[in-house]
Write an enzyme that holds these catalytic residues in place. Structure first.
Site, PDB file in Angstrom:
ATOM      1  N   LYS A  16       0.820  -1.216   0.000  1.00  0.00           N
ATOM      2  CA  LYS A  16       0.000   0.000   0.000  1.00  0.00           C
ATOM      3  C   LYS A  16       0.853   1.266   0.000  1.00  0.00           C
ATOM      4  O   LYS A  16       0.471   2.273  -0.592  1.00  0.00           O
ATOM      5  CB  LYS A  16      -1.007   0.015   1.154  1.00  0.00           C
ATOM      6  CG  LYS A  16      -0.400  -0.048   2.538  1.00  0.00           C
ATOM      7  CD  LYS A  16      -1.480  -0.169   3.593  1.00  0.00           C
ATOM      8  CE  LYS A  16      -0.882  -0.135   4.994  1.00  0.00           C
ATOM      9  NZ  LYS A  16       0.147  -1.182   5.243  1.00  0.00           N
ATOM     10  N   ARG A  91      -5.083   2.969  12.146  1.00  0.00           N
ATOM     11  CA  ARG A  91      -4.782   1.551  12.291  1.00  0.00           C
ATOM     12  C   ARG A  91      -5.634   0.917  13.382  1.00  0.00           C
ATOM     13  O   ARG A  91      -5.471  -0.268  13.671  1.00  0.00           O
ATOM     14  CB  ARG A  91      -3.311   1.375  12.638  1.00  0.00           C
ATOM     15  CG  ARG A  91      -2.451   0.862  11.474  1.00  0.00           C
ATOM     16  CD  ARG A  91      -1.043   0.876  11.985  1.00  0.00           C
ATOM     17  NE  ARG A  91      -0.139   0.013  11.326  1.00  0.00           N
ATOM     18  CZ  ARG A  91       0.818   0.444  10.491  1.00  0.00           C
ATOM     19  NH1 ARG A  91       0.903   1.697  10.153  1.00  0.00           N
ATOM     20  NH2 ARG A  91       1.684  -0.414  10.011  1.00  0.00           N
ATOM     21  N   ARG A 130      11.970  -6.889   1.640  1.00  0.00           N
ATOM     22  CA  ARG A 130      11.900  -5.429   1.510  1.00  0.00           C
ATOM     23  C   ARG A 130      13.189  -4.761   1.984  1.00  0.00           C
ATOM     24  O   ARG A 130      13.752  -5.112   3.008  1.00  0.00           O
ATOM     25  CB  ARG A 130      10.719  -4.904   2.332  1.00  0.00           C
ATOM     26  CG  ARG A 130      10.601  -3.391   2.279  1.00  0.00           C
ATOM     27  CD  ARG A 130       9.215  -2.914   2.551  1.00  0.00           C
ATOM     28  NE  ARG A 130       8.789  -3.132   3.925  1.00  0.00           N
ATOM     29  CZ  ARG A 130       7.559  -2.846   4.360  1.00  0.00           C
ATOM     30  NH1 ARG A 130       6.649  -2.387   3.527  1.00  0.00           N
ATOM     31  NH2 ARG A 130       7.241  -3.065   5.619  1.00  0.00           N
ATOM     32  N   ARG A 163      14.600  -2.982   7.536  1.00  0.00           N
ATOM     33  CA  ARG A 163      14.050  -2.441   8.779  1.00  0.00           C
ATOM     34  C   ARG A 163      14.056  -3.520   9.862  1.00  0.00           C
ATOM     35  O   ARG A 163      13.782  -4.680   9.569  1.00  0.00           O
ATOM     36  CB  ARG A 163      12.610  -1.972   8.546  1.00  0.00           C
ATOM     37  CG  ARG A 163      12.531  -0.614   7.906  1.00  0.00           C
ATOM     38  CD  ARG A 163      11.146  -0.287   7.390  1.00  0.00           C
ATOM     39  NE  ARG A 163      10.049  -0.692   8.271  1.00  0.00           N
ATOM     40  CZ  ARG A 163       8.761  -0.525   7.963  1.00  0.00           C
ATOM     41  NH1 ARG A 163       8.421   0.031   6.814  1.00  0.00           N
ATOM     42  NH2 ARG A 163       7.816  -0.910   8.793  1.00  0.00           N
ATOM     43  N   ARG A 174       3.655  -8.485  13.863  1.00  0.00           N
ATOM     44  CA  ARG A 174       2.999  -7.384  13.144  1.00  0.00           C
ATOM     45  C   ARG A 174       1.692  -7.847  12.507  1.00  0.00           C
ATOM     46  O   ARG A 174       0.705  -7.122  12.515  1.00  0.00           O
ATOM     47  CB  ARG A 174       3.939  -6.815  12.074  1.00  0.00           C
ATOM     48  CG  ARG A 174       5.071  -6.028  12.708  1.00  0.00           C
ATOM     49  CD  ARG A 174       6.137  -5.681  11.707  1.00  0.00           C
ATOM     50  NE  ARG A 174       5.728  -4.670  10.761  1.00  0.00           N
ATOM     51  CZ  ARG A 174       6.317  -4.472   9.584  1.00  0.00           C
ATOM     52  NH1 ARG A 174       7.315  -5.249   9.215  1.00  0.00           N
ATOM     53  NH2 ARG A 174       5.914  -3.516   8.801  1.00  0.00           N
TER      54      ARG A 174
HETATM   55  P1  AMP Z   1       4.708   1.004   8.828  1.00  0.00           P
HETATM   56  O1  AMP Z   1       5.880   1.676   8.192  1.00  0.00           O
HETATM   57  O2  AMP Z   1       3.393   1.592   8.370  1.00  0.00           O
HETATM   58  O3  AMP Z   1       4.744  -0.492   8.692  1.00  0.00           O
HETATM   59  O4  AMP Z   1       4.786   1.331  10.395  1.00  0.00           O
HETATM   60  C1  AMP Z   1       5.885   0.904  11.171  1.00  0.00           C
HETATM   61  C2  AMP Z   1       5.509   0.878  12.628  1.00  0.00           C
HETATM   62  O5  AMP Z   1       5.158   2.208  13.061  1.00  0.00           O
HETATM   63  C3  AMP Z   1       4.292   0.040  12.998  1.00  0.00           C
HETATM   64  O6  AMP Z   1       4.605  -1.335  13.129  1.00  0.00           O
HETATM   65  C4  AMP Z   1       3.893   0.677  14.320  1.00  0.00           C
HETATM   66  O7  AMP Z   1       4.777   0.302  15.368  1.00  0.00           O
HETATM   67  C5  AMP Z   1       4.122   2.147  14.041  1.00  0.00           C
HETATM   68  N1  AMP Z   1       2.914   2.773  13.468  1.00  0.00           N
HETATM   69  C6  AMP Z   1       2.789   3.340  12.237  1.00  0.00           C
HETATM   70  N2  AMP Z   1       1.564   3.833  12.054  1.00  0.00           N
HETATM   71  C7  AMP Z   1       0.869   3.561  13.195  1.00  0.00           C
HETATM   72  C8  AMP Z   1      -0.463   3.798  13.619  1.00  0.00           C
HETATM   73  N3  AMP Z   1      -1.370   4.434  12.836  1.00  0.00           N
HETATM   74  N4  AMP Z   1      -0.820   3.375  14.864  1.00  0.00           N
HETATM   75  C9  AMP Z   1       0.055   2.762  15.670  1.00  0.00           C
HETATM   76  N5  AMP Z   1       1.327   2.481  15.326  1.00  0.00           N
HETATM   77  C10 AMP Z   1       1.743   2.887  14.092  1.00  0.00           C
END
Ligand code: AMP
Length: 222
Positions: A16, A91, A130, A163, A174
């Site tokens: 996404k 989320r 990734r 990451r 996750r």
């Molecule tokens: P992402 O890059 O979107 O996979 O986000 C990486 C990490 O950031 C997630 O696994 C969460 O720990 C944190 N995170 C990002 N967006 C949110 C959100 N809307 N609510 C809570 N944690 C978030």
């Protein structure tokens, strides 16, 4: 036309972020990725970054109260006047309720929630390969879309890395956070009549064609 406010929803690694980045460039709208915002705080070692770090490294969601203010500040910026794309936010249903409250105070609402889904084995393969640029956040895949030069970002020459939360042992945590806390947003947005589902198994360009056609239709109907 009312402001275009799009939510990109789906499990981690589904692609996404790639779609959101392409659409944002095409429409010249801000791409607001909460994951990127948090990684920036981590890099700068801010107080928020220190609070978020443990959750992120464990593959857990950061608590709602730390996320919501961050997003509310960002969407209040001038560059969001024409609309914006939210990637990785909301989320949780509670996050959406905060968003809805803030938007409705300005007579606005989410235009559509674009929901991407793919089989679990596809998602796991995408996450584990990734690679992300430390400098600009561009994403690659070690096998499916590698950088021209190993470890070097094609876009900016920065260093690419895996990451911490993309490591195999963090992925199941996750996905279970996603199932328990984010999954309920799918019926939630469906009930609101704004959900549009995309099959994310195909290639990036195929999926993007569908996304673009949908958003063009949305703009015309607005
Ligand atoms: P992402 O890059 O979107 O996979 O986000 C990486 C990490 O950031 C997630 O696994 C969460 O720990 C944190 N995170 C990002 N967006 C949110 C959100 N809307 N609510 C809570 N944690 C978030």
């Amino acid at each position: 036309m009312s402001k275009l406010i799009l939510v990109f929803l789906g499990p981690p690694g589904v692609g996404k972020g790639t779609q959101a980045a392409k659409l944002a460039t095409d429409l010249a709208l801000p791409h607001i990725s909460t994951g990127d915002l948090f990684r920036d705080h981590l890099k700068r070692d801010t107080e928020l970054g220190q609070k978020a770090k443990g959750y992120m490294n464990e593959g857990k969601l950061v608590p709602d109260e730390l996320v919501v203010d961050l997003v509310m500040d960002r969407i209040a910026a001038d560059d969001c006047n024409e609309g914006f794309i939210l990637d990785g936010f909301p989320r949780t249903v509670a996050q959406d309720e905060s968003l809805e409250k803030a938007l409705s105070a300005n007579d606005q609402k989410v235009s559509a929630a674009l929901y991407f889904d793919a089989p679990r084995e596809t998602i796991v393969a995408r996450i584990s390969g990734r690679r992300t640029c430390k400098a600009c956040g561009a994403m690659y895949h070690a096998e499916f879309s590698p950088t021209a030069k190993d470890g070097v970002c094609d876009a900016c020459g920065g260093e690419t890395y895996q990451r911490v939360d993309d490591a195999a042992e963090k992925v199941s945590e996750r996905l279970s956070e996603y199932d328990n806390k984010t999954g309920p947003l799918v019926p939630h947005y469906r009930e609101k009549g704004v959900l549009k589902q995309f099959d994310a198994e195909g290639g990036v360009d195929d999926i993007y064609g569908q996304v673009k056609a949908f958003v063009e239709g949305l703009k015309q109907g607005a």
